[in-house]
Scaffold this active site. Structure first.
Site, PDB file in Angstrom:
ATOM      1  N   TYR A 151     -16.718  17.215 -15.022  1.00 19.70           N
ATOM      2  CA  TYR A 151     -17.270  15.863 -14.894  1.00 19.70           C
ATOM      3  C   TYR A 151     -18.280  15.824 -13.735  1.00 19.70           C
ATOM      4  O   TYR A 151     -17.994  16.329 -12.644  1.00 19.70           O
ATOM      5  CB  TYR A 151     -16.127  14.875 -14.661  1.00 19.70           C
ATOM      6  CG  TYR A 151     -16.600  13.478 -14.360  1.00 19.70           C
ATOM      7  CD1 TYR A 151     -17.497  12.827 -15.206  1.00 19.70           C
ATOM      8  CD2 TYR A 151     -16.167  12.813 -13.220  1.00 19.70           C
ATOM      9  CE1 TYR A 151     -17.949  11.553 -14.920  1.00 19.70           C
ATOM     10  CE2 TYR A 151     -16.604  11.522 -12.936  1.00 19.70           C
ATOM     11  CZ  TYR A 151     -17.500  10.905 -13.784  1.00 19.70           C
ATOM     12  OH  TYR A 151     -17.947   9.637 -13.501  1.00 19.70           O
ATOM     13  N   ARG A 191       0.848  -1.200   0.000  1.00 20.45           N
ATOM     14  CA  ARG A 191       0.000   0.000   0.000  1.00 20.45           C
ATOM     15  C   ARG A 191       0.881   1.247   0.000  1.00 20.45           C
ATOM     16  O   ARG A 191       0.615   2.236  -0.667  1.00 20.45           O
ATOM     17  CB  ARG A 191      -0.962   0.002   1.206  1.00 20.45           C
ATOM     18  CG  ARG A 191      -1.637   1.350   1.414  1.00 20.45           C
ATOM     19  CD  ARG A 191      -2.841   1.316   2.344  1.00 20.45           C
ATOM     20  NE  ARG A 191      -2.723   0.448   3.489  1.00 20.45           N
ATOM     21  CZ  ARG A 191      -1.959   0.684   4.574  1.00 20.45           C
ATOM     22  NH1 ARG A 191      -1.252   1.785   4.655  1.00 20.45           N
ATOM     23  NH2 ARG A 191      -1.926  -0.185   5.559  1.00 20.45           N
ATOM     24  N   ASP A 215      -7.447  19.384 -14.094  1.00 21.23           N
ATOM     25  CA  ASP A 215      -7.774  18.028 -14.525  1.00 21.23           C
ATOM     26  C   ASP A 215      -7.400  17.929 -16.003  1.00 21.23           C
ATOM     27  O   ASP A 215      -8.040  18.537 -16.857  1.00 21.23           O
ATOM     28  CB  ASP A 215      -9.270  17.767 -14.304  1.00 21.23           C
ATOM     29  CG  ASP A 215      -9.664  16.329 -14.623  1.00 21.23           C
ATOM     30  OD1 ASP A 215      -9.042  15.733 -15.535  1.00 21.23           O
ATOM     31  OD2 ASP A 215     -10.601  15.808 -13.997  1.00 21.23           O
ATOM     32  N   LYS A 264      -8.864   6.846 -18.759  1.00 16.98           N
ATOM     33  CA  LYS A 264      -9.147   7.389 -20.081  1.00 16.98           C
ATOM     34  C   LYS A 264      -7.922   7.259 -20.993  1.00 16.98           C
ATOM     35  O   LYS A 264      -7.453   6.167 -21.230  1.00 16.98           O
ATOM     36  CB  LYS A 264      -9.650   8.830 -19.934  1.00 16.98           C
ATOM     37  CG  LYS A 264     -10.753   8.973 -18.865  1.00 16.98           C
ATOM     38  CD  LYS A 264     -11.958   8.112 -19.210  1.00 16.98           C
ATOM     39  CE  LYS A 264     -13.151   8.247 -18.312  1.00 16.98           C
ATOM     40  NZ  LYS A 264     -13.031   8.086 -16.897  1.00 16.98           N
TER      41      LYS A 264
HETATM   42  O1  P1T Z   1     -13.865   7.374 -13.478  1.00 14.76           O
HETATM   43  P1  P1T Z   1     -12.638   7.820 -12.728  1.00 14.76           P
HETATM   44  O2  P1T Z   1     -11.385   7.131 -13.141  1.00 14.76           O
HETATM   45  O3  P1T Z   1     -12.834   7.828 -11.243  1.00 14.76           O
HETATM   46  O4  P1T Z   1     -12.379   9.347 -13.181  1.00 14.76           O
HETATM   47  C1  P1T Z   1     -13.244  10.403 -12.866  1.00 14.76           C
HETATM   48  C2  P1T Z   1     -13.086  11.518 -13.869  1.00 14.76           C
HETATM   49  C3  P1T Z   1     -12.294  12.607 -13.542  1.00 14.76           C
HETATM   50  N1  P1T Z   1     -12.101  13.628 -14.401  1.00 14.76           N
HETATM   51  C4  P1T Z   1     -12.670  13.632 -15.617  1.00 14.76           C
HETATM   52  C5  P1T Z   1     -12.447  14.787 -16.535  1.00 14.76           C
HETATM   53  C6  P1T Z   1     -13.460  12.550 -16.015  1.00 14.76           C
HETATM   54  O5  P1T Z   1     -14.000  12.575 -17.250  1.00 14.76           O
HETATM   55  C7  P1T Z   1     -13.684  11.456 -15.125  1.00 14.76           C
HETATM   56  C8  P1T Z   1     -14.535  10.298 -15.494  1.00 14.76           C
HETATM   57  N2  P1T Z   1     -15.375  10.508 -16.586  1.00 14.76           N
HETATM   58  C9  P1T Z   1     -16.213   9.593 -17.148  1.00 14.76           C
HETATM   59  C10 P1T Z   1     -16.365   8.351 -16.679  1.00 14.76           C
HETATM   60  C11 P1T Z   1     -16.978  10.068 -18.318  1.00 14.76           C
HETATM   61  O6  P1T Z   1     -17.517   9.244 -19.085  1.00 14.76           O
HETATM   62  O7  P1T Z   1     -17.046  11.285 -18.496  1.00 14.76           O
END
Ligand code: P1T
Length: 384
Positions: free
Chosen positions: A107, A55, A177, A202
């Protein structure tokens, strides 16, 4: 093992393929091993070879953290179990009463995390396009500016350098972000940002097979406090997830080039189409924030959004009619996706200042053959 530092002279692609990834000293393996061990032997109490418990630190994670930090031009990189886990850890750096300025397009999950989980942090949704107006309306208790650029899902672009200059003058920290742009297209730390955050789910991972998050910083104090919460709160990715994300990120540059050129082909189809009301893409001269995008991005990205003249019903029909564009949440991978933000990714923002139009569709343009994507979208638009 696996801690090769990026050399100053290395280009982006060389960093992606070599930073953190020196051949294994015992076997010569050129791929960083997936180190599954949860614990590491000590010669005497406290006498470790750099790792004690997975961890707190893991060799595969270190390789991946070194790689992505090198891509962002950061001295510190920290991997988390998801994008939201990375965001949650960053928000834990602030104390009750510290105000967050949140760009008024983001988001839906980020909005939900700030407004529904970190309820001890007051927040204000702001239009980050107009920096002078932002300066004039700046709440005095602001400690953090949180911005996506391009934003999810409207793809607005904000001037990172100008916003950082203002925020720093007023004593606030800026988090960017960088999920939509990726470090290949834009490097916020070099423009003054204090922290970069990613949903590694992503483009970094790039293949829709790993959920992950990432934070990068140059400030030693911020990084050390984040390293503390990473270990203390424990939202770390598994070694296998780190391996997948590292493997995906090796090809980030070549994938992004194709995402951008395919997105341009899609924009060409949408512009002037009789069913389409408005096309949202940062390259378009009248797009909100086009000038900032042209200044700070290498290219304009693989995300395209658009609205339908015939409203929500038409948007839902088009979303159901594509064949190559899979209807689903998420973005940034090799295969193309389509979604309806109002009822899917941004449903949690309904009724808030971040609510999105109900006739909006969002495309994550993949790296398939452009002509096939164009044909698929054209036939789906006949249903609008
Ligand atoms: O899904 P996660 O890995 O926890 O990420 C969150 C997140 C953070 N910042 C941005 C700009 C994002 O687009 C996302 C997650 N977005 C999607 C799942 C979506 O389809 O827009």
């Amino acid at each position: 093992m696996g801690e090769i530092e990026a050399q100053e002279s290395w280009g982006f692609d060389t960093r992606a393929i070599h930073a953190g990834q020196e051949p294994d000293p015992t076997t010569g393996a050129v791929v960083p091993p997936i180190s599954l061990s949860t614990t590491f032997a000590q010669d005497g109490v406290g006498n470790t070879k750099g790792f004690e418990y997975s961890r707190s630190g893991n060799p595969t994670r270190t390789a991946y953290e070194t790689q992505i930090a090198a891509l962002e031009g950061a001295t510190h990189g920290l991997a988390f179990a998801s994008g939201l886990a990375a965001e949650d850890n960053i928000l834990r750096l602030f104390k009750a009463g510290d105000r967050v300025l949140l760009g008024n397009d983001a988001y839906g999950g980020t909005y939900r995390l700030i407004s529904k989980v970190h309820t001890h942090l007051p927040w204000t949704a702001v239009d980050l396009l107009d920096v002078d107006a932002l300066a004039a309306s700046w709440p005095k208790d602001t400690k953090l500016v949180w911005l996506e650029t391009p934003t999810n899902p409207l793809l607005r672009c904000f001037d990172i350098e100008a916003i950082c200059a203002l925020a720093h003058e007023r004593g606030a920290v800026v988090v960017v972000d960088n999920t939509f742009a990726t470090p290949y297209l834009q490097q916020p730390l070099s423009l003054g940002a204090d922290l970069v955050v990613h949903s590694a789910t992503k483009y970094l991972g790039g293949h829709s097979d790993v959920v992950g998050g990432f934070a990068a910083a140059n400030d030693d104090d911020i990084a050390q406090r984040l390293r503390f919460t990473q270990n203390a709160a424990g939202a770390v990715p598994s070694p296998f997830d780190c391996y997948l994300a590292l493997r995906g990120a090796k090809t980030l540059a070549v994938r992004m080039e194709r995402h951008c050129s395919n997105a341009r082909s899609i924009v060409d189809v949408l512009i002037g189409h009789k069913a389409v009301e408005r096309v949202l893409y940062p390259q378009l001269p009248d797009h909100p924030g086009h000038r900032a995008a042209a200044k700070q991005m290498r290219d304009f990205g693989g995300m395209v959004s658009f609205t339908l003249r015939a409203g929500q019903a038409a948007a839902l029909r088009v979303a159901a009619a594509t064949e190559l564009f899979t209807l689903g949440e998420s973005l940034g991978a090799v295969e193309s996706l389509i979604e309806h933000p109002g009822q899917m990714t941004h449903a949690s923002a309904a009724g808030s200042p971040l609510e999105v139009p109900d006739n909006l569709l969002r495309l994550s343009v993949g790296i398939e053959t452009a002509a096939d994507l164009v044909a698929d979208l054209a036939q789906a638009l006949e249903q609008a």
